[in-house]
Design a protein around this motif. Structure first.
Motif, PDB file in Angstrom:
ATOM      1  N   GLU A   1       0.822  -1.211   0.000  1.00 39.29           N
ATOM      2  CA  GLU A   1       0.000   0.000   0.000  1.00 39.29           C
ATOM      3  C   GLU A   1       0.860   1.267   0.000  1.00 39.29           C
ATOM      4  N   ARG A   2       1.973   1.233   0.714  1.00 36.89           N
ATOM      5  CA  ARG A   2       2.867   2.400   0.718  1.00 36.89           C
ATOM      6  C   ARG A   2       3.425   2.626  -0.691  1.00 36.89           C
ATOM      7  N   GLU A   3       3.709   1.552  -1.400  1.00 37.60           N
ATOM      8  CA  GLU A   3       4.236   1.656  -2.762  1.00 37.60           C
ATOM      9  C   GLU A   3       3.203   2.287  -3.705  1.00 37.60           C
ATOM     10  N   LEU A   4       1.917   2.074  -3.442  1.00 34.35           N
ATOM     11  CA  LEU A   4       0.866   2.656  -4.273  1.00 34.35           C
ATOM     12  C   LEU A   4       0.756   4.167  -4.083  1.00 34.35           C
TER      13      LEU A   4
ATOM     14  N   ALA B   1      -7.771  -7.006  -3.570  1.00 35.80           N
ATOM     15  CA  ALA B   1      -8.039  -8.365  -3.118  1.00 35.80           C
ATOM     16  C   ALA B   1      -7.381  -8.606  -1.774  1.00 35.80           C
ATOM     17  N   ALA B   2      -6.240  -8.022  -1.570  1.00 33.66           N
ATOM     18  CA  ALA B   2      -5.537  -8.180  -0.294  1.00 33.66           C
ATOM     19  C   ALA B   2      -6.322  -7.534   0.855  1.00 33.66           C
ATOM     20  N   ASP B   3      -7.172  -6.553   0.550  1.00 33.76           N
ATOM     21  CA  ASP B   3      -7.991  -5.891   1.575  1.00 33.76           C
ATOM     22  C   ASP B   3      -8.948  -6.864   2.250  1.00 33.76           C
ATOM     23  N   THR B   4      -9.285  -7.947   1.576  1.00 27.26           N
ATOM     24  CA  THR B   4     -10.245  -8.884   2.143  1.00 27.26           C
ATOM     25  C   THR B   4      -9.619  -9.827   3.144  1.00 27.26           C
ATOM     26  N   LEU B   5      -8.305  -9.806   3.276  1.00 30.78           N
ATOM     27  CA  LEU B   5      -7.631 -10.707   4.210  1.00 30.78           C
ATOM     28  C   LEU B   5      -7.954 -10.384   5.639  1.00 30.78           C
TER      29      LEU B   5
ATOM     30  N   ALA C   1      -0.330   7.821  -3.131  1.00 31.22           N
ATOM     31  CA  ALA C   1      -1.594   8.524  -2.954  1.00 31.22           C
ATOM     32  C   ALA C   1      -2.778   7.761  -3.537  1.00 31.22           C
ATOM     33  N   SER C   2      -2.536   6.832  -4.444  1.00 32.68           N
ATOM     34  CA  SER C   2      -3.645   6.070  -5.031  1.00 32.68           C
ATOM     35  C   SER C   2      -4.174   4.996  -4.082  1.00 32.68           C
ATOM     36  N   SER C   3      -3.451   4.705  -3.007  1.00 31.81           N
ATOM     37  CA  SER C   3      -3.922   3.732  -2.028  1.00 31.81           C
ATOM     38  C   SER C   3      -5.045   4.336  -1.198  1.00 31.81           C
ATOM     39  N   ARG C   4      -6.096   3.579  -0.981  1.00 33.47           N
ATOM     40  CA  ARG C   4      -7.170   4.096  -0.127  1.00 33.47           C
ATOM     41  C   ARG C   4      -6.710   4.209   1.320  1.00 33.47           C
ATOM     42  N   TRP C   5      -5.583   3.578   1.636  1.00 32.59           N
ATOM     43  CA  TRP C   5      -5.022   3.621   2.982  1.00 32.59           C
ATOM     44  C   TRP C   5      -3.980   4.721   3.141  1.00 32.59           C
ATOM     45  N   ALA C   6      -3.753   5.514   2.103  1.00 39.36           N
ATOM     46  CA  ALA C   6      -2.694   6.529   2.119  1.00 39.36           C
ATOM     47  C   ALA C   6      -2.778   7.475   3.321  1.00 39.36           C
ATOM     48  N   PRO C   7      -3.948   8.007   3.675  1.00 37.78           N
ATOM     49  CA  PRO C   7      -3.982   8.918   4.828  1.00 37.78           C
ATOM     50  C   PRO C   7      -3.512   8.239   6.122  1.00 37.78           C
ATOM     51  N   TYR C   8      -3.917   6.996   6.305  1.00 33.32           N
ATOM     52  CA  TYR C   8      -3.490   6.254   7.497  1.00 33.32           C
ATOM     53  C   TYR C   8      -1.993   5.977   7.452  1.00 33.32           C
ATOM     54  N   ILE C   9      -1.513   5.485   6.319  1.00 34.71           N
ATOM     55  CA  ILE C   9      -0.095   5.144   6.178  1.00 34.71           C
ATOM     56  C   ILE C   9       0.770   6.395   6.360  1.00 34.71           C
ATOM     57  N   ASN C  10       0.327   7.514   5.836  1.00 29.49           N
ATOM     58  CA  ASN C  10       1.092   8.757   5.978  1.00 29.49           C
ATOM     59  C   ASN C  10       1.157   9.229   7.429  1.00 29.49           C
ATOM     60  N   ALA C  11       0.182   8.814   8.246  1.00 23.19           N
ATOM     61  CA  ALA C  11       0.159   9.212   9.655  1.00 23.19           C
ATOM     62  C   ALA C  11       1.039   8.318  10.526  1.00 23.19           C
ATOM     63  N   LEU C  12       1.485   7.192   9.985  1.00 20.04           N
ATOM     64  CA  LEU C  12       2.330   6.282  10.763  1.00 20.04           C
ATOM     65  C   LEU C  12       3.708   6.901  10.990  1.00 20.04           C
ATOM     66  N   PRO C  13       4.308   6.609  12.134  1.00 22.34           N
ATOM     67  CA  PRO C  13       5.658   7.144  12.372  1.00 22.34           C
ATOM     68  C   PRO C  13       6.665   6.519  11.411  1.00 22.34           C
ATOM     69  N   ALA C  14       7.658   7.267  11.046  1.00 19.50           N
ATOM     70  CA  ALA C  14       8.702   6.781  10.134  1.00 19.50           C
ATOM     71  C   ALA C  14       9.602   5.772  10.829  1.00 19.50           C
ATOM     72  N   GLU C  15       9.696   5.879  12.145  1.00 16.18           N
ATOM     73  CA  GLU C  15      10.588   5.010  12.905  1.00 16.18           C
ATOM     74  C   GLU C  15       9.873   4.547  14.172  1.00 16.18           C
ATOM     75  N   VAL C  16      10.062   3.276  14.513  1.00 11.47           N
ATOM     76  CA  VAL C  16       9.476   2.726  15.732  1.00 11.47           C
ATOM     77  C   VAL C  16      10.563   2.705  16.800  1.00 11.47           C
ATOM     78  N   LEU C  17      10.279   3.301  17.947  1.00  7.01           N
ATOM     79  CA  LEU C  17      11.288   3.443  18.980  1.00  7.01           C
ATOM     80  C   LEU C  17      11.187   2.367  20.063  1.00  7.01           C
ATOM     81  N   SER C  18      10.446   1.324  19.831  1.00  5.69           N
ATOM     82  CA  SER C  18      10.277   0.244  20.803  1.00  5.69           C
ATOM     83  C   SER C  18      11.559  -0.577  20.932  1.00  5.69           C
ATOM     84  N   PRO C  19      11.889  -1.032  22.137  1.00  5.57           N
ATOM     85  CA  PRO C  19      13.052  -1.908  22.297  1.00  5.57           C
ATOM     86  C   PRO C  19      12.925  -3.211  21.505  1.00  5.57           C
TER      87      PRO C  19
END
Length: 95
Positions: A7-10, A91-95, A12-30
């Protein structure tokens, strides 16, 4: 993770783009730290907790990844051979 990568590769055409864009670029969890970084936890309770959580995630991955890949293959096999990448993504959305 695979779904997010597709979805990130798609872009702005991804319907998930707003959500994906809101995700942090880096995860700081141990849980995502390198071995060198984890050595800094030696002797602490957090060291044991991280090791336990990593093992639990490894076990879950062994169970769920084959199952999810099989479901993805089933969904993709239902599409016509010339299906566009966006149709395969849908199709992957149905998983």
């Amino acid at each position: 993770v695979y779904f997010l990568a597709v979805e990130r590769e798609l872009g702005a055409s991804s319907r998930w783009a707003p959500y994906i864009n809101a995700l942090p670029a880096e995860v700081l969890s141990p849980l995502c730290w390198s071995r060198a970084e984890l050595r800094q936890l030696a002797g602490t309770r957090l060291e044991g907790a991280v090791k336990g959580q990593r093992e639990a995630l490894r076990q879950q991955t062994e169970v769920w990844v084959p199952f999810l890949l099989a479901r993805l293959r089933e969904q993709l096999d239902l599409l016509p051979p010339g299906a566009a990448a966006t149709e395969r993504s849908a199709a992957a959305d149905t998983l």
